[in-house]
Write an enzyme that holds these catalytic residues in place. Structure first.
Site, mmCIF file in Angstrom:
data_model
loop_
_atom_site.group_PDB
_atom_site.id
_atom_site.type_symbol
_atom_site.label_atom_id
_atom_site.label_comp_id
_atom_site.label_asym_id
_atom_site.label_seq_id
_atom_site.Cartn_x
_atom_site.Cartn_y
_atom_site.Cartn_z
ATOM 1 N N LYS A 72 1.166 -0.930 -0.077
ATOM 2 C CA LYS A 72 -0.057 0.069 0.205
ATOM 3 C C LYS A 72 0.836 1.367 0.139
ATOM 4 O O LYS A 72 2.258 1.383 0.491
ATOM 5 C CB LYS A 72 -0.703 -0.116 1.251
ATOM 6 C CG LYS A 72 -2.197 0.741 1.254
ATOM 7 C CD LYS A 72 -3.039 0.244 0.367
ATOM 8 C CE LYS A 72 -4.567 1.498 0.988
ATOM 9 N NZ LYS A 72 -4.661 2.087 0.595
ATOM 10 N N CYS A 169 -2.246 8.449 -7.559
ATOM 11 C CA CYS A 169 -4.360 8.201 -6.510
ATOM 12 C C CYS A 169 -4.647 9.898 -7.415
ATOM 13 O O CYS A 169 -4.542 11.006 -7.565
ATOM 14 C CB CYS A 169 -3.451 8.927 -5.261
ATOM 15 S SG CYS A 169 -4.880 8.666 -4.431
ATOM 16 N N LYS A 207 4.075 5.047 -11.334
ATOM 17 C CA LYS A 207 2.773 4.041 -11.684
ATOM 18 C C LYS A 207 1.930 5.438 -12.440
ATOM 19 O O LYS A 207 1.709 6.618 -12.026
ATOM 20 C CB LYS A 207 1.676 4.328 -10.456
ATOM 21 C CG LYS A 207 0.603 3.776 -11.154
ATOM 22 C CD LYS A 207 -0.244 2.987 -9.743
ATOM 23 C CE LYS A 207 -1.118 2.562 -9.586
ATOM 24 N NZ LYS A 207 -1.360 1.433 -8.042
#
Length: 519
Positions: A72, A169, A207
């Site tokens: 995470k 995110c 990412k």
């Protein structure tokens, strides 16, 4: 008794009763893959998401057979977060389907609530206990060189095999100048990757967010900044919906407020597949960790064909549990094994061609007896059943068909062998052939007379299907343009197929072209 008999042959029996698994040559297929010098035992890993919320969960995943896990996302202790609730909800794309059939989730969950000290200690312990498994540390910071440097160094020191920079995110963290706030700006991505490259000696992957105009621009920035590869993609920004009283869902607190969250699962697969293939076509030497709607070995193979080397999974685990890895590993081994058998080229993955059937039972060809197709309801079905009984009585051959045994005719491909195999088939629209057309062919022996193809074609297509008012059997006429809508809505697999058009296709322009040119 069994234990006693085994002991006579000096064979030990496990104290915990367990049924043995079947063993076939498929079990010998090697699905390990090397990416950036790291050998993954298999290409299936847990994404940085709820399934990797804690060290204990990653431990159980490794014990279940997962090849790697991305922690995470964690930040420096000064950037700790506290989540709201509710925050993970069923996607509206799922309709009324619950459980493994869900098509998507939407979440407004932030990064890990645990401190970076916890994750560093956890990675050290996990790597000690599972030396053959791959641990990737997911880290996040604002646009700050010192913070990124500190996170990279402490993760490498803790024993992480690689880093994943969460630059994507889509909710919450962007308001702090983190996540997507950095990942949508190519210059920021370049500099962050440059800082991490200077601070770390282990591979790292940026990412990427799908919430950009051209994801290859961001991938190029990461590559030029020193990233060893990219992860494509994070969740797609979205708003799940509203109830009839105008309150949103998820609704947080007494004020019942919500925010834009991240959508995941099968619903975003086409978006993620596009991102992966787009990056792979432009930068074929750039390793890609794919994530977005992987829920089977077949889907994982699609991502490999699109250019990814390994896949990350979250929503499928949320729909079920860690044990799905058994199906994924066996499934991918089977898919690769089948590629070595020439006789099975017409199979679609693990599915052989569908035989004509009604209610799962093969149907007999009775057209010669009646001179026309008959439907499968009412008195027509009674007539057909009587004809089948008569035919079976007259058929004296009761021998069973021999079972075919297929053996490989060439070597079983490795995971690396199939990476990028579909890329040559992807290109600009103008390269598509608009002269070779297909039309719909309906196997009336499999038709269940639902009329779905007729309704769709009549009100959403080209009025190319007629529907017999008596037999309820559909027929395709010469107006068919091969749009494939009927096949897409038909509830029976392979009842409708697209076959090569025998006559040239002439588009209906609405008015004569000479008139259109003058006007």
């Amino acid at each position: 008794m069994h234990k006693y008999l085994q002991s006579l042959g000096n064979l030990a029996v496990n104290e915990v009763p367990a049924l043995p698994k079947f063993y076939t040559p498929i079990d010998n297929v090697d699905i390990s893959v090397e990416v950036c010098g790291i050998k993954f035992p298999n290409p299936f890993g847990l994404a940085s998401a709820p399934p990797t919320t804690s060290s204990a969960m990653i431990r159980r995943a490794f014990e279940a057979g997962w090849g790697f896990a991305v922690t995470k996302t964690f930040a420096l202790n000064k950037d700790y977060v506290t989540n709201v609730s509710p925050r993970i909800v069923r996607g509206t794309t799922s309709g009324h389907s619950f459980g493994p059939g869900q098509g998507s989730f939407l979440n407004i969950e932030l990064i890990s609530e645990k401190l970076c000290d916890y994750w560093c200690k956890s990675m050290t312990e996990l790597k000690r206990d599972f030396p053959d498994k791959i641990i990737i540390a997911s880290i996040m910071s604002g646009y700050n060189e010192e913070d990124w440097t500190a996170l990279a160094k402490m993760s490498e020191k803790a024993g992480a095999d690689a880093l994943e920079l969460n630059l994507s995110c889509p909710h919450g963290m962007g308001e702090r100048g983190m996540g997507m706030a950095c990942g949508q700006d190519a210059e920021l991505v370049f500099n962050i990757c440059k800082w991490v490259r200077a601070a770390s000696n282990i591979p790292f992957f940026a990412k990427l967010t799908p919430n950009v105009t051209d994801i290859t621009v961001i991938a190029q920035a990461a590559r030029e900044g020193g990233a060893d590869g990219v992860t494509a993609t994070n969740t797609v920004s979205g708003l799940m919906g509203f109830r009839s009283d105008a309150t949103p869902w998820p609704a947080v607190g007494a004020e019942m407020k919500t925010t834009y969250g991240g959508m995941s699962g099968n619903a975003i697969r086409p978006i993620a597949l596009r991102a992966v293939s787009h990056i792979a076509r432009k930068y074929p030497d750039l390793p890609i960790l794919a994530t977005g709607g992987v829920d089977s070995a077949e889907v994982a193979l699609q991502y490999l064909h699109a250019g990814a080397s390994v896949v990350q999974i979250c929503s499928a685990v949320q729909n079920q549990d860690f044990t799905v890895i058994d199906d994924y590993i066996t499934g991918l081994k089977t898919l690769l094994y089948l590629k070595s058998i020439d006789e099975l080229k017409d199979w679609d993955g693990q599915s052989k061609p569908t035989v004509a059937h009604q209610l799962g039972k093969p149907v007999a060809n009775l057209n010669s007896d009646f001179g026309k197709d008959l439907p499968n309801f009412g008195r027509y079905r009674e007539i057909k059943d009587e004809a089948v009984v008569k035919m079976n009585r007259e058929n004296k051959d009761l021998s069973m068909s021999p079972r075919n045994v297929y053996v490989p005719t060439r070597s079983v491909p490795s995971v690396n062998d199939v990476v990028g195999n579909s890329l040559s088939a992807i290109g600009p629209y103008n390269e598509l052939d608009n002269k070779e057309h297909v039309v719909a062919y309906i196997d009336k022996s499999m038709c269940i007379n639902c009329g779905k193809c007729y309704m769709a074609c009549n009100d959403s297509g080209y009025q190319a299907i007629s529907f017999d008012p008596e037999t309820h059997l559909p027929s395709v006429n010469d107006s068919c343009t091969g749009c494939t809508l009927c096949l897409s809505v038909c509830p029976i697999i392979e009842c409708i197929n697209m076959v090569k058009r025998k006559i040239p296709y002439t588009p209906n322009r609405g008015v004569p072209q000479e008139v259109a040119a003058i006007s």
